[in-house]
Design an enzyme around this catalytic site. Structure first.
Site, PDB file in Angstrom:
ATOM      1  CB  SER A   1      17.340  27.684  29.994  1.00  0.00           C
ATOM      2  OG  SER A   1      18.536  28.004  29.353  1.00  0.00           O
TER       3      SER A   1
ATOM      4  N   GLY B   1      13.257  45.476  25.236  1.00  0.00           N
ATOM      5  CA  GLY B   1      12.941  45.215  23.834  1.00  0.00           C
ATOM      6  C   GLY B   1      14.131  45.422  22.905  1.00  0.00           C
TER       7      GLY B   1
ATOM      8  N   GLY C   1      21.203  39.859  24.084  1.00  0.00           N
ATOM      9  CA  GLY C   1      21.542  38.531  24.578  1.00  0.00           C
ATOM     10  C   GLY C   1      22.292  37.671  23.588  1.00  0.00           C
TER      11      GLY C   1
ATOM     12  CG  HIS D   1      18.736  29.840  24.696  1.00  0.00           C
ATOM     13  ND1 HIS D   1      19.909  30.565  24.795  1.00  0.00           N
ATOM     14  CD2 HIS D   1      18.179  29.888  25.935  1.00  0.00           C
ATOM     15  CE1 HIS D   1      20.065  31.008  26.025  1.00  0.00           C
ATOM     16  NE2 HIS D   1      19.024  30.623  26.749  1.00  0.00           N
TER      17      HIS D   1
END
Ligand SMILES: [Mg+2]
Ligand SMILES: [Mg+2]
Lengths: 341, 341, 341, 341
Positions: free
Chosen positions: D200, D171, D175, D276
């Protein structure tokens, strides 16, 4: 002064060329690889011997012990170094990364020499087990399933494998320095250690034994023994408990004879015996069926030898060896030598 | 094969002794210090020359360029290294730590060679100023009060001081490698750099000039000039503006003549000129009153020389020098040489 | 669960902003500098107190002892770190690089805490002398001309100066951890050490003494003593041997009283006494004319105090202090306290 | 001021306890492990949620991006780090050391974040392939037998796997920083790179599809399509070329719909898409049968997605996402969304 000039003239211009090559990027690695290539073909090309002499002269000078650093190898070592250990372990071959990891566990130590111009290239490495008492066989030492013991309770450091990694440095000896420095490192980390012992093969034993068997007259071997030795064919005689029982005293006796009396010039014929006895170690014990791997059976008839380094005796043993070719042999081994082979 | 044996015999056993000393702790440092001690007394003890020859042979081999590492020196460098720079800066002496700090500021670079066996011991170092245009005098460069400029706007790297730190490595040359590697480093860090130039003394000029003055006949010096040169006494003639005015063309002409025509064998007599011209640099410019320090006046009559390293010409200049003793001289300097001294 | 939400609401959004600033390059250094700036103006700007509270909360969390590394400072330390020691040594100011070098000699140790996000930034450092017996005055310790003794013969480590380097971390305490870890380091390097003692100023003594003198009634000081104390004017009274003789017992008695009985809340008024006694040290000895520097005379009337850390008593002393405000005082100091001031 | 006090009161004393634990040796590792243990049981023990809140609060603060270091991972990385990569690669599992070595070859890059208090513990790592053009399937990328290409000719960096290594930091997001910093590193090393793209999975696609199939009325799926989707049973439907042909347009359309319109609140339901697109990437392309591993078929119906990071658009995309929940979708993907499911 004339001598200075003569020396300069005599020293091959090739050496100057090599010194220049060394200045290029990766020069030292290139020269070491050149010698490695050279050694592979030198038997067929005897005219290259002088080149090898120059290479060896220079490399001996450059890889002087004073320029080497001893480094501990463990699981924090870069993988690029570790894979070279897997590749060059020939005494007791590694089965892969899990095997390597097991040999770098808490109850083991591993050290290597490095040269600053060859980063990530171990020159030679030694594997050590921290144990209680002298080890008598290799299998429990390299067993990946063994129980890991607390090394601070160990009283003995067992040097169970020493390997060179650089073919191009063949004939340039690092091993004796390695052992001395590792003994020093270990005695610092583990002040309670009392024994420093090897667990070593006799790599030339079976080869020598074959010569003996093929020349029974010369060595005056009794026919009974010759018959017994006939059972040594193949690689699995040691699994036949009857053979083993009858062969044991005979082979141990022959091994003791071989280590003490088989010579190359004034020194032991066996290169491992020669190495450790010259360094000042004592031939302490011969262990029956200490290494039943294919390699161990084929070369050493399954036996392993303990050479013991007693810090207080190393220098005197070494000097007796060098001056008088005297070998330091424990009484227990000495009395194993049979009256007749 | 006979040659191999001869070489071995000839090579002094002393070298083997030195190789053994090198194996002891701090062995390399000890040997370097031994040679430093030796060089201090060698003039009085000519029988020690062969020992020096062996030491130099070994040290040349061990301090082969391939074993050296180039390191940037800045304010993050250990004090133990920095104090050696203060100590060994003899071209433009440092006044202490504040002076050093100023020479390591953002608009300056400093690099040194190190050998792995001599940690914290710089072998040679070079001080570089990043500037706009060729520097003509030393004072603004080493001025601690100067305004620090942004080095990314610089177009010129001025190598204003090169110093050796190890007396024991006398005669083993690192300088040319140092300059080449530093040029490479700088061109990476500052892709906009266009000129690599030195700001160099002529350490042998005044000594040579004295010989000239003492032999006016041999050099055919006009009496007028001789009279002018008579004003050169002491260290403060340069402060008398009248003297300066009249001496300037004469001395610059003599300097150009000295650098181009005064020889030692086939090479320039001046050791700094010899060094840079042999390395492939161009004698670009002579700067009047570039260094009015005591040292600068006494040795170089206050002049400083720019030798320029043009990357594309370094190799051809070097080869012309080595093969034909040709010196790379800029037209502007060439035309300074007077018809008569 | 409601509490979680409340905590989140209450925690200033400013903290989130600070956490974001910390992510930028040099974020941590920026935040530390922000607090340093803030503290300089906070007295005039009381409305900034909550900002300081948030800054201190975050910095305390980030500079948690678990994230600090203890590093030995010596002559191999980068100059950029060393110059910060020169700058922040305020207990016994350094006269420059030679003085620093002398304090890092073989018979001295220096350690500092660093945080990984502030490279080259010591947070706090301690200077230690390795000596025979408890030191009684500072002058021989920081004397650059002293004879360097072999530290392996020392029986006592004297912590003679502790300094913070980061104004922006004011109020975040590292000192007690520093002492504990340094004691551990030293006991490893020098197993023969028997005493760990400070040589400390009483920075609040003279200020307190002035209050006493100005309120003679309140403190019931005899007139004779008041008259004697009148001689304390200026910074050179200690050079008058008569004054000194008569003042000595009086001032030592007052110092003992001050250290033991002058309070701020339940704790000693003197911040150095408070620090060491809270940490578990023992107030061992008061040294007359231990520091006759201007600073020493002006603040501590020239006296220095030994607080001794006896490893076996540190925890119990600390606990008695925290629970019952008991001070660990040696009998020799306890009996110095006069019946009347 | 009252708020400061309230904040202090509210902040759990547990946090102070944790700060103390952090001071012990390996404190930080212990706390991270505590949280990892806690998370394993928290579903059964809801009363532990506040403890987790405190742990997460502290760890978020301590693992602030400003304290992390980005490190390149290659074959010179310590084995102790590398084995953690093998262990935690769950997107495209590694088959062992040879597979790892292949992913660290010259045409690949790998980077990880580390925290100074957790040496040898990667927090998160990303694997990158340097290639020509956007990759469309994973198999050629992780093929150990592939031909290694010269990375300096690559025009595209393919981020094909991102994995977290610390369950105890669940959490706490690293990234987005990782991708940004790696883009920066790569653009320095390879100035010719033109595209930064992911390859991905859609880890939630099949789960969502099942819901759709189970509620055909709600989603108004034509019966024909429902019948086709009936072929999706098991893990090998993709090997039946007839099925594949007929399923391809249907599944690609559903995938486009899923990525663009299936929501969790205002954000994409798929966690990888969410990650993303929130970071500022563009949903560029959906690749049919890009990952036919068991895992790939089971979760993503074998499709892989390219999210493209265009440096000049990252910030504006991110802001549109955060402010208006706008997703950056390429026209080619947008037009794949079917009129009816
Ligand atoms: Mg030689
Ligand atoms: Mg907080």
């Amino acid at each position: 002064m004339a001598l200075i000039k003569l020396a300069k003239e005599v020293e091959a211009r090739r050496q100057e060329l090599l010194r220049r090559i060394n200045m290029a990027p990766n020069g030292t690695a290139t020269i070491v690889r050149m010698r490695s290539d050279l050694l592979r073909i030198i038997k067929e090309c005897p005219h290259l011997v002088p080149i090898d002499a120059d290479l060896k002269h220079l490399l001996s000078s450059w890889f002087n012990q004073g320029f080497l650093t001893l480094e501990r190898i463990n699981w924090e070592t870069p993988a690029i170094v570790l894979e070279k250990l897997i590749e060059h372990e020939t005494v007791h071959a590694m089965k892969g990364w899990a095997d390597l990891r097991s040999r770098l566990a808490e109850d083991r130590r591993c050290f290597a020499f490095f040269h600053p111009a060859l980063p990530n290239e171990p020159l030679i490495f030694v594997e050590v087990a921290l144990a209680k008492g002298l080890a008598t066989s290799i299998e429990p030492i390299i067993d990946e399933q063994r129980e890991i013991s607390n090394p601070s309770y160990a009283d003995t450091a067992v040097f169970y494998s020493i390997n060179n990694c650089q073919e191009g440095l063949y004939g340039i000896s690092f091993g004796n320095f390695l052992i001395k420095q590792v003994v020093q490192e270990l005695s610092h980390e583990f002040p309670h250690l009392q024994n420093y012992s090897t667990l070593s093969p006799m790599p030339g034993f079976c080869k020598w034994l074959k010569v003996v068997i093929d020349n029974p007259g010369k060595y005056a071997i009794p026919d009974d023994n010759l018959a017994l030795l006939g059972q040594l064919h193949g690689n699995s005689w040691f699994q036949d408990s009857e053979s083993v029982e009858s062969l044991k005293p005979l082979l141990i006796g022959l091994a003791a004879y071989y280590l003490m009396h088989a010579k190359k010039g004034n020194e032991p014929l066996d290169r491992v015996a020669r190495f450790h006895l010259r360094n000042g170690a004592i031939l302490e014990r011969i262990n029956w069926l200490g290494d039943c791997s294919d390699n161990g059976i084929r070369k050493s008839a399954g036996m392993l030898v303990n050479y013991v380094y007693r810090p207080s005796l190393i220098i005197s043993n070494h000097e007796s060896y060098v001056k008088n070719h005297t070998l330091a042999i424990s009484p227990n081994v000495a009395k194993l030598v049979p009256k007749t082979l």
